[in-house]
Design an enzyme around this catalytic site. Structure first.
Site, PDB file in Angstrom:
ATOM      1  N   SER A   1      -0.670   5.830  -6.584  1.00 53.37           N
ATOM      2  CA  SER A   1       0.221   6.054  -5.449  1.00 53.37           C
ATOM      3  C   SER A   1      -0.565   6.433  -4.198  1.00 53.37           C
ATOM      4  CB  SER A   1       1.228   7.165  -5.766  1.00 53.37           C
ATOM      5  OG  SER A   1       1.968   7.519  -4.601  1.00 53.37           O
ATOM      6  N   LEU A   2      -0.266   5.764  -3.090  1.00 50.27           N
ATOM      7  CA  LEU A   2      -0.911   6.101  -1.833  1.00 50.27           C
ATOM      8  C   LEU A   2      -0.476   7.467  -1.317  1.00 50.27           C
ATOM      9  CD1 LEU A   2      -0.736   2.622  -0.044  1.00 50.27           C
ATOM     10  CD2 LEU A   2      -2.773   3.761  -0.953  1.00 50.27           C
TER      11      LEU A   2
ATOM     12  N   ARG B   1      -2.003   1.873  16.200  1.00 51.47           N
ATOM     13  CA  ARG B   1      -1.060   0.769  16.309  1.00 51.47           C
ATOM     14  C   ARG B   1       0.195   1.307  16.992  1.00 51.47           C
ATOM     15  NH1 ARG B   1      -5.246  -1.004  15.020  1.00 51.47           N
ATOM     16  NH2 ARG B   1      -5.745  -2.482  13.340  1.00 51.47           N
TER      17      ARG B   1
ATOM     18  N   ASP C   1       0.402   6.052   5.972  1.00 50.17           N
ATOM     19  CA  ASP C   1      -0.051   6.516   7.277  1.00 50.17           C
ATOM     20  C   ASP C   1       1.108   6.560   8.275  1.00 50.17           C
ATOM     21  OD1 ASP C   1       0.188   3.753   7.180  1.00 50.17           O
ATOM     22  OD2 ASP C   1      -1.627   3.348   8.320  1.00 50.17           O
TER      23      ASP C   1
END
Length: 336
Positions: free
Chosen positions: A113-114, A163, A224
């Site tokens: 899992s991130l 971004r 993120d």
């Protein structure tokens, strides 16, 4: 044959005590009793958390971890290994190599899992934490400058890669994009943040936050973006973009040529091809769509859009950002 068996046993023995023994999380990382008293956290150093997954990146990961460990600003380096299918012997060898630096620890994650990148950890003894990838290299001056910038902006996310979110009016949906003049999302390629944001991400937020973390697991992406949601919702401001003198993202398929301080270029060799191909962003079109879907889902679950734009870039000096032509190459003007 007997010597090979002995060698394998020694490596596995080392692995058991050096890797498993270094897992410092309690059964419940969100247990408030497992958290360090904020008053005891160091403000003069930073803890580096490097996310590792691909075995093809291990040589680069080792180099990056060692570089961070030599900085006087770094308290410790935690390599978070998130690939459960990696052979134990491979991790044992990695742990042995990393142990050459006493401040580096290898921690096996319980899953891929991130969200695990943002688990609170009782072994973190600093107010600031650097979350970074295993394929991004930053020059030491820019790293130290970014840490100083965080010292003056402790509530915000600080980093080199940004971004943006935007609203597609024709389709009436949020999208993930890039704007040349503004940004609202700082990437975990290099992200400095407050230690307690790890707890807020992993343990606070109620049922909505649980669902948002599940979205990260379902998409295998967007952790993120979710951290940007968490921080912006608390601070009502955007991240801070810092200018780097030199930065290399080995995982970006577009980054085939490395531009150094003298303006010269060096093409990546074949040994780097595997490093590029494992990056999520190497599939750019689909990658952007998936991340746009994450923004829409986070917005729906949170019930508001907390992301705020930041503008401009903080640089160490004007001179190092200017380029001049010399001998057919672009070089920094203060070195021409």
């Amino acid at each position: 044959m007997e010597m090979n068996h002995i060698r394998t046993f020694v490596i596995l023995f080392f692995f058991f005590f050096s890797v498993n023994g270094l897992r410092t999380l309690s059964d419940d990382p969100c247990d408030p009793k497992a958290q360090m008293d904020p008053r005891t956290l160091r403000s003069d150093q930073i803890t580096v958390l490097i996310n590792g997954y691909s075995e093809s990146r291990i040589p680069l990961l080792q180099s990056l971890a060692a570089t961070y460990a030599t900085s006087p600003l770094v308290s410790s380096v935690l390599v978070l290994w998130g690939n459960p299918s990696t052979p134990a012997q491979t991790l044992a060898q990695l742990a042995q190599n990393l142990s050459l630096h006493h401040s580096i620890s290898l921690l096996r994650q319980s899953s891929n899992s991130l969200n695990n990148r943002f688990l609170p950890r009782s072994s973190i003894g600093t107010q600031a934490v650097l979350i970074c990838d295993d394929d991004v290299e930053i020059d030491h001056e820019s790293f130290e400058f970014a840490v100083r910038v965080w010292g003056s902006n402790r509530d915000r996310l600080i980093g080199f890669f940004v971004r943006s979110h935007d609203l597609d009016l024709s389709r009436k949906e949020w999208i993930y994009t890039v704007h040349p003049e503004k940004y609202s999302i700082l990437l975990t390629k290099f992200m400095i943040l407050r230690n307690d944001y790890l707890f807020k991400y992993s343990c606070n937020g109620g049922p909505a936050m649980v669902e948002m973390r599940r979205t990260v697991d379902r998409m295998s992406n967007c952790e993120d973006i979710l951290m940007n949601f968490v921080v912006a919702d608390e601070t009502n401001v955007g991240p801070v973009l810092v200018g780097a003198k030199w930065a290399r993202d080995y995982g970006d398929a577009r980054n085939d040529v490395d531009v150094d301080h003298d303006g010269g270029g060096q093409r990546l060799g074949l040994k780097d091809e595997g490093v590029k191909e494992v990056g999520l962003s190497s599939r750019r079109g689909e990658h952007r769509k998936r991340r746009g879907k994450c923004i829409m889902e986070f917005h729906r679950l949170m019930g508001r859009m907390p992301l705020r734009y930041g503008y401009g870039k903080v640089v160490n000096s004007v001179g190092e950002q200017a380029l001049c032509e010399k001998g057919g190459h672009l070089v920094f003007c203060d070195k021409s």
